[in-house]
Design a protein around this motif. Structure first.
Motif, mmCIF file in Angstrom:
data_model
loop_
_atom_site.group_PDB
_atom_site.id
_atom_site.type_symbol
_atom_site.label_atom_id
_atom_site.label_comp_id
_atom_site.label_asym_id
_atom_site.label_seq_id
_atom_site.Cartn_x
_atom_site.Cartn_y
_atom_site.Cartn_z
ATOM 1 N N LYS A 191 0.827 -1.214 0.000
ATOM 2 C CA LYS A 191 0.000 0.000 0.000
ATOM 3 C C LYS A 191 0.860 1.262 0.000
ATOM 4 C CE LYS A 191 -3.988 1.972 2.415
ATOM 5 N NZ LYS A 191 -4.863 1.860 3.595
ATOM 6 N N ILE A 192 1.944 1.249 0.813
ATOM 7 C CA ILE A 192 2.802 2.446 0.899
ATOM 8 C C ILE A 192 3.866 2.471 -0.204
ATOM 9 C CG2 ILE A 192 2.405 2.809 3.377
ATOM 10 C CD1 ILE A 192 5.211 1.551 3.864
ATOM 11 N N GLY A 193 3.814 1.445 -1.099
ATOM 12 C CA GLY A 193 4.670 1.437 -2.284
ATOM 13 C C GLY A 193 6.096 0.977 -2.065
ATOM 14 N N ARG A 194 6.366 0.282 -0.936
ATOM 15 C CA ARG A 194 7.730 -0.210 -0.683
ATOM 16 C C ARG A 194 8.056 -1.433 -1.532
ATOM 17 N NH1 ARG A 194 9.972 2.316 3.961
ATOM 18 N NH2 ARG A 194 9.075 4.386 3.752
ATOM 19 N N ILE A 195 7.029 -2.163 -1.912
ATOM 20 C CA ILE A 195 7.233 -3.354 -2.750
ATOM 21 C C ILE A 195 5.949 -3.624 -3.532
ATOM 22 C CG2 ILE A 195 6.478 -5.129 -1.079
ATOM 23 C CD1 ILE A 195 9.132 -6.653 -1.957
ATOM 24 N N THR A 196 6.091 -4.198 -4.729
ATOM 25 C CA THR A 196 4.920 -4.525 -5.557
ATOM 26 C C THR A 196 4.802 -6.036 -5.721
ATOM 27 O OG1 THR A 196 6.189 -4.447 -7.607
ATOM 28 C CG2 THR A 196 5.191 -2.376 -6.855
ATOM 29 N N ASN A 197 3.638 -6.483 -6.201
ATOM 30 C CA ASN A 197 3.423 -7.926 -6.451
ATOM 31 C C ASN A 197 4.446 -8.475 -7.433
ATOM 32 O OD1 ASN A 197 1.368 -9.055 -4.885
ATOM 33 N ND2 ASN A 197 -0.197 -7.998 -6.073
#
Length: 701
Positions: free
Chosen positions: A378-384
């Motif tokens: 959600k906070i954009g630290r990692i993506t799927n």
């Protein structure tokens, strides 16, 4: 500055890696400000400018070279401008400014400006534009003379949607009206549709148009927006007619419509500000919509306002991408702002560990790990995508490591065999061999207890046994489902053959048995992971080594449910929705769609998008041809799915109401195309087939 001092200064500057980067970026035509914003440059704009002056003074680059690089960069940006390209393409095929504007993110005024610039630069002349328009008009006149005859299927489709005759004409301008009416009469005679159903469908269509226009009015939308974006083959005059009816039926006044428009105009500007703010912070569409959800911003709305901001030059694609890169770099540097637990979870995900593994070595619940994962996404630290790539990389590394370990273990085992053979006296060897042979004879017919199996394994390690005994042991372990033990024994036989450079009569049998056992172990691992709750096809495929199709079909086999695949018409509807950026997960939940079918539809979405883009520009003859081709491609994919599930062509023909010869033709087409199905998959993909003991036992006999 003297030559000696210049050389010294050049050496000093080139010894600094940051200066080398700045020099390279200046050669590419970048400004000082844009260089300072790059993630690999830690200097401010003022520092960059100071060093650029020193670089020029030292003679590493001249002002003229910098100016030339800037001009080249501007020229490249011009050439790569998608709107400029689209306008030029349109002018060359004789399209008007209005036609081009309808197919781009810019308005008619901007199209005119681009056209004038292209003429000024000599890219195209006014004569060429006029000539292209004349040719286009001639072609359209020829097209209008050709009458298009609709099939029964097409007519029935339009009647079910509640189309009026003039609406059909909008979609098929040259269709034969007399033939259309005749076809309707034939359909009524065949009882494929009734007069009552036709009227009901028309009423439903009218009602849905009214509802959509009323919604658009309340949102303060213009006539132009309603005519182009609502659908239903509307033009401005038809929208005006519907607005009159709505005013009468709903008691709406012009003042109400004006009030809605004023409210919307103020809210649009606010929404644009929110989206611009989010883009400048490097947020994704989902992040912006979540932050400003109270203001009525959905991810689809965010992308709509984003295109408006880009067309108004409030922000560029380069700036958006640059901010995202900077944000990611900062996040990597600033992971310390997370809690220790979140940081550990993030580092583990980056290393490719699974949720359950992270939970076990951090000593927390898998639910907590999932919550942390959702928060970090959600906070954009990692993506799927990053998680899947990390897992894939780890799986590949693990495979490579396992191979090295296996080689070392085999080497040690051989050395141990030799040592034991030398040290053990003949009497002891005979006793062990007698025990092994007794077990092998006894447990050929009945199942072996697990404790006895372990004891037998230890005994077999103590002496150098022959291949036939190893194969007998493999047969016993297969009977009790210990496939990994069986595989190890077969691999030992295989490695012995390779070491001694001898090919036995049973060599081919052992080779085949090894490949089946390998498959069984992969399937066993996949089933174990599924039972633990891992259902992601990509993750399961990368860890087990099975293909995505095998994983998806394995899920279906384990569920033991009757599977029905969507027909051509329904799949076409879903593809239309996906082109409109609808969420496939929501659609498939309602239809109880399998992963196998969903992934196949997702693959076809790209092909269908291309088809839709080409279809707009095509001639009537091309449209008819492409429609048939697309229908065939959809049908072929459906047939391929049934074939992979092991359904015979005769049954597929019955289900799809086609002839068996047509099914065989389509399967042949799929094979020729490549990538859809392989020759060995024509009998169906059944990962559980290799899991049957009887198949393995026959090979050992």
């Amino acid at each position: 500055m003297t030559e000696e001092k210049k050389i010294e200064e050049q050496k000093k500057l080139l010894a600094n890696p940051m200066v080398v980067k700045v020099l390279q970026y200046k050669k590419e035509g970048m400004s000082d400000g844009s260089i300072s914003k790059l993630p690999d440059i830690s200097w401010k704009q003022q520092t960059v400018s100071t060093y650029v002056k020193r670089i020029i003074e030292a003679g590493l680059i001249t002002k003229e070279e910098i100016d030339q690089a800037i001009e080249k960069r501007k020229q490249r940006e011009k050439e790569n401008d998608p709107n400029r390209k689209r306008v030029l393409e349109g002018l060359r095929v004789g399209e008007t400014d209005k036609m081009i504007a309808n197919d781009t993110t810019v308005g008619e005024a901007q199209v005119r400006m681009i056209r004038k610039t292209l003429v000024k630069e000599g890219v195209i002349t006014e004569k060429e534009i006029e000539k292209a328009k004349e040719e286009r008009n001639k072609q359209e006149q020829i097209k209008n003379q050709i009458k298009y005859r609709l099939t029964e299927k097409e007519v029935l489709h339009y009647l079910k949607l509640g189309y009026e005759n003039f609406e059909v004409r909008r979609e098929k301008p040259n269709f034969d009206t007399k033939e259309y009416k005749k076809t309707i009469k034939q359909l009524l005679k065949k009882n494929k549709i009734t007069e009552k159903e036709i009227e009901e469908n028309k009423e439903k269509r009218q009602q849905s148009i009214k509802e959509r226009i009323l919604e658009a009015l309340k949102e303060g939308m213009s006539l132009r927006y309603m005519a182009t974006s609502i659908g239903f083959s509307l033009d401005r005059d038809r929208v005006k007619t519907f607005i009159k009816r709505i005013k009468e039926e709903e008691n709406i006044t012009d003042q109400d419509i004006l009030r809605w428009k004023q409210q919307n105009e103020s809210s649009i500007e606010k929404k644009k500000e929110f989206v611009l703010e989010g883009l400048k912070k490097g947020w994704t569409n989902v992040e912006i919509s979540e932050k400003y959800s109270r203001n009525g911003l959905s991810p689809a709305n965010v992308s709509f306002y984003k295109t408006i901001l880009l067309s108004e030059s409030k922000i560029t694609e380069e700036e958006i991408n640059q901010v995202k890169i900077e944000k990611k770099e900062k996040q990597k540097r600033n992971d310390f702002d997370l809690s220790e637990e979140s940081r550990n979870v993030l580092n583990s995900l980056r290393k490719g560990f699974l949720k359950e593994e992270i939970a076990s070595f951090l000593g927390i619940e898998p639910k907590n790990v999932k919550n942390k994962m959702d928060y970090l996404k959600k906070i954009g630290r990692i993506t799927n995508e990053e998680i899947l790539q990390a897992r894939k990389k780890r799986a590949e590394e693990k495979k490579a490591q396992d191979k090295i370990i296996e080689k070392e273990q085999l080497k040690r085992a051989i050395e141990q065999e030799v040592r034991l053979d030398k040290s053990m006296n003949a009497e002891k060897k005979v006793k062990i061999r007698e025990y092994i042979l007794m077990c092998l004879d006894l447990y050929q017919k009945e199942n072996i207890p697990i404790a006895e199996l372990e004891f037998l394994k230890q005994a077999m390690r103590k002496i150098n046994i022959i291949d036939d005994e190893l194969i007998k042991f493999a047969r016993i372990t297969i009977k009790v489902g210990k496939y990994e033990d069986a595989l190890k024994m077969i691999e030992t036989v295989k490695s012995k053959e390779q070491r001694n450079d001898k090919k036995t009569a049973s060599g081919e049998k052992i080779k085949k048995l090894k490949s089946i056992l390998e498959k069984v172990c992969k399937v066993q691992k996949a089933i174990q992971m599924m039972q633990k709750g891992n259902t992601n096809s990509e993750v399961l495929s990368s860890i087990t080594g099975l293909s995505k199709d095998e994983i998806n079909i394995l899920k279906i086999r384990l569920q033991r449910k009757k599977i029905k695949i969507l027909g051509v018409i329904n799949r076409r509807k879903i593809l239309e929705l996906l082109v409109m950026d609808k969420d496939l997960d929501k659609i498939r939940a309602d239809l109880e769609m399998t992963d196998l079918e969903a992934e196949d539809i997702q693959e076809q979405k790209i092909e269908y998008k291309r088809f839709k883009a080409q279809y707009k520009k095509a001639t009537e003859e091309e449209k008819v041809k492409w429609e048939k081709e697309m229908e065939q491609k959809i049908r072929v994919r459906i047939i391929v799915l049934y074939t992979k599930l092991g359904v015979k062509p005769e049954m597929i023909a019955k289900m799809m109401k086609l002839k068996p010869e047509e099914i065989e033709k389509d399967i042949q087409f799929a094979l020729e195309q490549g990538g859809l199905i392989k020759q060995e998959e024509l009998q169906g993909i059944n990962p559980l087939a290799c899991y049957e003991n009887s198949q393995l036992m026959e090979l050992i006999k």
